[in-house]
Design a protein around this motif. Structure first.
Motif, PDB file in Angstrom:
ATOM      1  N   GLY A 138      -3.638   4.114  17.810  1.00 11.66           N
ATOM      2  CA  GLY A 138      -2.331   4.568  17.412  1.00 11.66           C
ATOM      3  C   GLY A 138      -2.469   5.030  15.918  1.00 11.66           C
ATOM      4  O   GLY A 138      -1.342   4.981  15.156  1.00 11.66           O
ATOM      5  N   LYS A 139      -3.626   5.424  15.468  1.00 12.82           N
ATOM      6  CA  LYS A 139      -3.791   5.717  14.111  1.00 12.82           C
ATOM      7  C   LYS A 139      -2.856   7.270  13.924  1.00 12.82           C
ATOM      8  O   LYS A 139      -2.104   7.399  13.155  1.00 12.82           O
ATOM      9  CB  LYS A 139      -5.297   6.221  13.699  1.00 12.82           C
ATOM     10  CG  LYS A 139      -6.064   5.014  13.697  1.00 12.82           C
ATOM     11  CD  LYS A 139      -7.668   5.181  13.310  1.00 12.82           C
ATOM     12  CE  LYS A 139      -8.275   6.117  14.300  1.00 12.82           C
ATOM     13  NZ  LYS A 139      -8.067   5.696  15.841  1.00 12.82           N
ATOM     14  N   SER A 140      -3.195   8.249  14.564  1.00 11.76           N
ATOM     15  CA  SER A 140      -2.555   9.237  14.649  1.00 11.76           C
ATOM     16  C   SER A 140      -0.903   9.234  14.464  1.00 11.76           C
ATOM     17  O   SER A 140      -0.206   9.580  13.884  1.00 11.76           O
ATOM     18  CB  SER A 140      -2.966  10.338  15.561  1.00 11.76           C
ATOM     19  OG  SER A 140      -4.309  10.601  15.413  1.00 11.76           O
ATOM     20  N   THR A 141      -0.521   8.132  15.751  1.00 15.60           N
ATOM     21  CA  THR A 141       0.997   8.047  15.781  1.00 15.60           C
ATOM     22  C   THR A 141       1.272   7.353  14.601  1.00 15.60           C
ATOM     23  O   THR A 141       2.524   7.730  14.387  1.00 15.60           O
ATOM     24  CB  THR A 141       0.971   7.021  17.022  1.00 15.60           C
ATOM     25  OG1 THR A 141       0.338   7.482  17.979  1.00 15.60           O
ATOM     26  CG2 THR A 141       2.327   6.706  17.320  1.00 15.60           C
ATOM     27  N   LEU A 146      -5.722  -1.012  12.761  1.00 19.96           N
ATOM     28  CA  LEU A 146      -5.021  -1.338  13.983  1.00 19.96           C
ATOM     29  C   LEU A 146      -6.104  -1.868  15.016  1.00 19.96           C
ATOM     30  O   LEU A 146      -7.139  -1.052  15.273  1.00 19.96           O
ATOM     31  CB  LEU A 146      -4.319  -0.095  14.428  1.00 19.96           C
ATOM     32  CG  LEU A 146      -3.257   0.690  13.394  1.00 19.96           C
ATOM     33  CD1 LEU A 146      -2.931   2.058  13.814  1.00 19.96           C
ATOM     34  CD2 LEU A 146      -2.189  -0.246  13.480  1.00 19.96           C
ATOM     35  N   ASP A 147      -5.935  -2.831  15.620  1.00 19.76           N
ATOM     36  CA  ASP A 147      -6.823  -3.299  16.564  1.00 19.76           C
ATOM     37  C   ASP A 147      -6.407  -3.689  17.753  1.00 19.76           C
ATOM     38  O   ASP A 147      -5.261  -4.240  17.956  1.00 19.76           O
ATOM     39  CB  ASP A 147      -7.315  -4.694  15.842  1.00 19.76           C
ATOM     40  CG  ASP A 147      -8.225  -5.621  16.655  1.00 19.76           C
ATOM     41  OD1 ASP A 147      -9.303  -4.883  16.793  1.00 19.76           O
ATOM     42  OD2 ASP A 147      -8.195  -6.617  17.358  1.00 19.76           O
ATOM     43  N   ALA A 148      -7.070  -3.530  18.627  1.00 19.15           N
ATOM     44  CA  ALA A 148      -6.768  -3.706  20.193  1.00 19.15           C
ATOM     45  C   ALA A 148      -8.111  -3.878  20.983  1.00 19.15           C
ATOM     46  O   ALA A 148      -9.013  -3.109  20.549  1.00 19.15           O
ATOM     47  CB  ALA A 148      -6.044  -2.508  20.803  1.00 19.15           C
ATOM     48  N   VAL A 175       0.241   7.444  11.317  1.00 20.17           N
ATOM     49  CA  VAL A 175      -0.016   8.070   9.944  1.00 20.17           C
ATOM     50  C   VAL A 175       1.538   8.510   9.392  1.00 20.17           C
ATOM     51  O   VAL A 175       1.977   8.409   8.232  1.00 20.17           O
ATOM     52  CB  VAL A 175      -0.920   9.200  10.402  1.00 20.17           C
ATOM     53  CG1 VAL A 175      -0.840  10.251   9.254  1.00 20.17           C
ATOM     54  CG2 VAL A 175      -2.456   8.578   9.910  1.00 20.17           C
ATOM     55  N   ASP A 176       2.145   9.233  10.180  1.00 21.52           N
ATOM     56  CA  ASP A 176       3.526  10.014   9.876  1.00 21.52           C
ATOM     57  C   ASP A 176       4.582   8.976   9.455  1.00 21.52           C
ATOM     58  O   ASP A 176       5.330   8.983   8.820  1.00 21.52           O
ATOM     59  CB  ASP A 176       3.864  10.859  10.946  1.00 21.52           C
ATOM     60  CG  ASP A 176       2.988  12.193  10.950  1.00 21.52           C
ATOM     61  OD1 ASP A 176       2.452  12.349   9.769  1.00 21.52           O
ATOM     62  OD2 ASP A 176       2.868  12.745  12.058  1.00 21.52           O
ATOM     63  N   PHE A 177       4.423   7.750  10.282  1.00 24.45           N
ATOM     64  CA  PHE A 177       5.190   6.760  10.094  1.00 24.45           C
ATOM     65  C   PHE A 177       5.075   6.223   8.582  1.00 24.45           C
ATOM     66  O   PHE A 177       6.122   5.866   7.893  1.00 24.45           O
ATOM     67  CB  PHE A 177       5.035   5.597  11.173  1.00 24.45           C
ATOM     68  CG  PHE A 177       5.818   4.244  10.804  1.00 24.45           C
ATOM     69  CD1 PHE A 177       7.243   4.364  11.280  1.00 24.45           C
ATOM     70  CD2 PHE A 177       5.408   3.340  10.329  1.00 24.45           C
ATOM     71  CE1 PHE A 177       7.994   3.035  10.747  1.00 24.45           C
ATOM     72  CE2 PHE A 177       6.096   1.956  10.005  1.00 24.45           C
ATOM     73  CZ  PHE A 177       7.383   1.956  10.467  1.00 24.45           C
ATOM     74  N   VAL A 178       3.717   5.968   8.512  1.00 21.36           N
ATOM     75  CA  VAL A 178       3.542   5.540   6.952  1.00 21.36           C
ATOM     76  C   VAL A 178       3.865   6.604   5.880  1.00 21.36           C
ATOM     77  O   VAL A 178       4.388   6.167   4.745  1.00 21.36           O
ATOM     78  CB  VAL A 178       1.869   5.217   6.771  1.00 21.36           C
ATOM     79  CG1 VAL A 178       1.562   4.805   5.305  1.00 21.36           C
ATOM     80  CG2 VAL A 178       1.481   4.105   7.711  1.00 21.36           C
ATOM     81  N   ALA A 179       3.850   7.669   6.194  1.00 21.23           N
ATOM     82  CA  ALA A 179       4.048   8.852   5.285  1.00 21.23           C
ATOM     83  C   ALA A 179       5.617   8.866   4.982  1.00 21.23           C
ATOM     84  O   ALA A 179       6.162   9.003   3.545  1.00 21.23           O
ATOM     85  CB  ALA A 179       3.663  10.312   5.842  1.00 21.23           C
ATOM     86  N   GLU A 180       6.378   8.671   6.096  1.00 22.07           N
ATOM     87  CA  GLU A 180       7.813   8.847   5.780  1.00 22.07           C
ATOM     88  C   GLU A 180       8.252   7.540   4.985  1.00 22.07           C
ATOM     89  O   GLU A 180       9.086   7.833   4.512  1.00 22.07           O
ATOM     90  CB  GLU A 180       8.357   8.628   7.361  1.00 22.07           C
ATOM     91  CG  GLU A 180       9.721   9.040   7.519  1.00 22.07           C
ATOM     92  CD  GLU A 180      10.138  10.257   6.694  1.00 22.07           C
ATOM     93  OE1 GLU A 180       9.379  11.263   6.734  1.00 22.07           O
ATOM     94  OE2 GLU A 180      11.285  10.543   6.147  1.00 22.07           O
ATOM     95  N   HIS A 181       7.739   6.375   5.186  1.00 20.14           N
ATOM     96  CA  HIS A 181       8.045   5.256   4.406  1.00 20.14           C
ATOM     97  C   HIS A 181       7.823   5.595   2.803  1.00 20.14           C
ATOM     98  O   HIS A 181       8.614   5.084   2.163  1.00 20.14           O
ATOM     99  CB  HIS A 181       6.955   4.167   4.546  1.00 20.14           C
ATOM    100  CG  HIS A 181       7.202   2.788   3.715  1.00 20.14           C
ATOM    101  ND1 HIS A 181       7.982   1.679   4.157  1.00 20.14           N
ATOM    102  CD2 HIS A 181       6.564   2.559   2.693  1.00 20.14           C
ATOM    103  CE1 HIS A 181       7.869   0.951   3.232  1.00 20.14           C
ATOM    104  NE2 HIS A 181       7.170   1.254   2.218  1.00 20.14           N
ATOM    105  N   PHE A 182       6.740   6.389   2.349  1.00 22.86           N
ATOM    106  CA  PHE A 182       6.754   6.781   1.034  1.00 22.86           C
ATOM    107  C   PHE A 182       7.570   7.874   0.586  1.00 22.86           C
ATOM    108  O   PHE A 182       8.108   7.938  -0.565  1.00 22.86           O
ATOM    109  CB  PHE A 182       5.031   6.797   0.759  1.00 22.86           C
ATOM    110  CG  PHE A 182       4.363   5.466   0.488  1.00 22.86           C
ATOM    111  CD1 PHE A 182       4.749   4.582  -0.203  1.00 22.86           C
ATOM    112  CD2 PHE A 182       3.638   5.263   1.833  1.00 22.86           C
ATOM    113  CE1 PHE A 182       3.958   3.319  -0.234  1.00 22.86           C
ATOM    114  CE2 PHE A 182       3.059   3.975   1.971  1.00 22.86           C
ATOM    115  CZ  PHE A 182       3.154   2.948   0.866  1.00 22.86           C
ATOM    116  N   ARG A 183       7.617   8.733   1.334  1.00 19.63           N
ATOM    117  CA  ARG A 183       8.481  10.019   1.258  1.00 19.63           C
ATOM    118  C   ARG A 183      10.260   9.383   1.033  1.00 19.63           C
ATOM    119  O   ARG A 183      10.721   9.822  -0.049  1.00 19.63           O
ATOM    120  CB  ARG A 183       8.660  10.977   2.380  1.00 19.63           C
ATOM    121  CG  ARG A 183       7.286  11.671   2.313  1.00 19.63           C
ATOM    122  CD  ARG A 183       7.537  13.004   3.245  1.00 19.63           C
ATOM    123  NE  ARG A 183       6.299  13.600   3.723  1.00 19.63           N
ATOM    124  CZ  ARG A 183       5.659  13.435   4.519  1.00 19.63           C
ATOM    125  NH1 ARG A 183       5.929  13.012   5.666  1.00 19.63           N
ATOM    126  NH2 ARG A 183       4.175  14.013   4.946  1.00 19.63           N
TER     127      ARG A 183
END
Ligand code: Z5A
Length: 204
Positions: free
Chosen positions: A15-18, A135-137, A20-28
């Motif tokens: 779920g890295k690509s999934t 992210l670990d699974a 990445v945008d979530f993390v980006a939005e947090h800082f935006r």
């Protein structure tokens, strides 16, 4: 450098690509200027090197050649994108970075970590991510998530034992560097994973 450098790591399909945008939005939302990028790749030249690596058949490229190409791409990425953005005070969010090299080329391919560390020092010096979300699974979970992809790259063609070794090195890094590397159970539902990521982001 006044910016913030955050990397997302883990084996394929966690779920890295999934996220990445979530993390980006947090800082935006906090008003920061955010650069979202990936490795290998992130600049035109590094993306060309990425294509070279991922499209090579297993017997077309040696393990050492693969390692050196990863760092060639990283050198371009650092000089043209990551360092200038950090110098401007921006937040850089990168899908994979040098931990992936220790995990894949060190753990997966079995190359000597001391060689990888020498290349790391030559290419990035003291620069390290401020935060790494690992992210670990279990391998079975990641394999299930990417099952059915039409095309498999050089790494995706590897067997479960390979990814077991990769995962083990990631977990070793997290145990060795708990301040930088935050381990998140990525086998949970996406909203639970994202709540755990948000808690780590809030902390910094
Ligand atoms: N590589 C290397 O060897 N050495 C290095 O130094 C570097 C890289 C930097 C390319 O990386 C390859 O380069 C990589 C290692 C090597 N190869 N492998 N393996 P990449 O990042 O482009 O490739 P990847 O890791 O294979 O990407 P991926 O397969 O797309 O994985 P992902 O980005 O972690 O997963 P995703 O696309 O976000 O999610 C996969 C699916 O799962 C998708 O349908 C999602 O909707 C779903 N998903 C995500 N999270 C969840 C949760 N929580 N529940 C249920 N479903 C979910």
């Amino acid at each position: 450098m006044t910016g913030r450098f955050i990397t997302i790591e883990g084996i394929e399909g966690v779920g890295k690509s999934t996220n990445v945008d979530f993390v980006a939005e947090h800082f935006r939302v906090l008003g920061e200027t955010v650069q979202v990028t990936r490795e290998p790749g992130g600049t035109p030249m590094a993306e060309r090197i990425r294509d070279l690596i991922l499209s090579a058949n297993r017997d077309e490229l040696s393990d050492l050649g693969e390692l050196v190409l990863m760092f060639a791409a990283r050198a371009e990425h650092l000089e043209s994108l990551i360092k200038p953005a950090l110098e401007r005070g921006e937040t850089v969010i990168c899908d994979r970075f040098t931990d992936a090299t220790f995990a894949y080329q060190g753990g997966g391919r079995g190359l000597d970590p001391a060689i990888i560390d020498n290349l790391r020092l030559a290419v990035q010096g003291a620069l390290q991510p401020n935060l790494t979300v690992l992210l670990d699974a279990p391998i079975e979970v990641s394999a299930e998530r990417i099952a059915g992809r039409a095309w498999q790259d050089r790494f995706e063609q590897e067997q479960a034992e390979f990814f077991g070794r990769v995962r083990a090195v990631y977990l070793e890094i997290a145990a060795r560097e708990p301040e930088r590397v935050k381990l998140i159970d990525a086998s949970q539902p996406l909203n639970t994973v994202q709540a755990a990521i948000k808690a780590e982001l809030d902390r910094i």
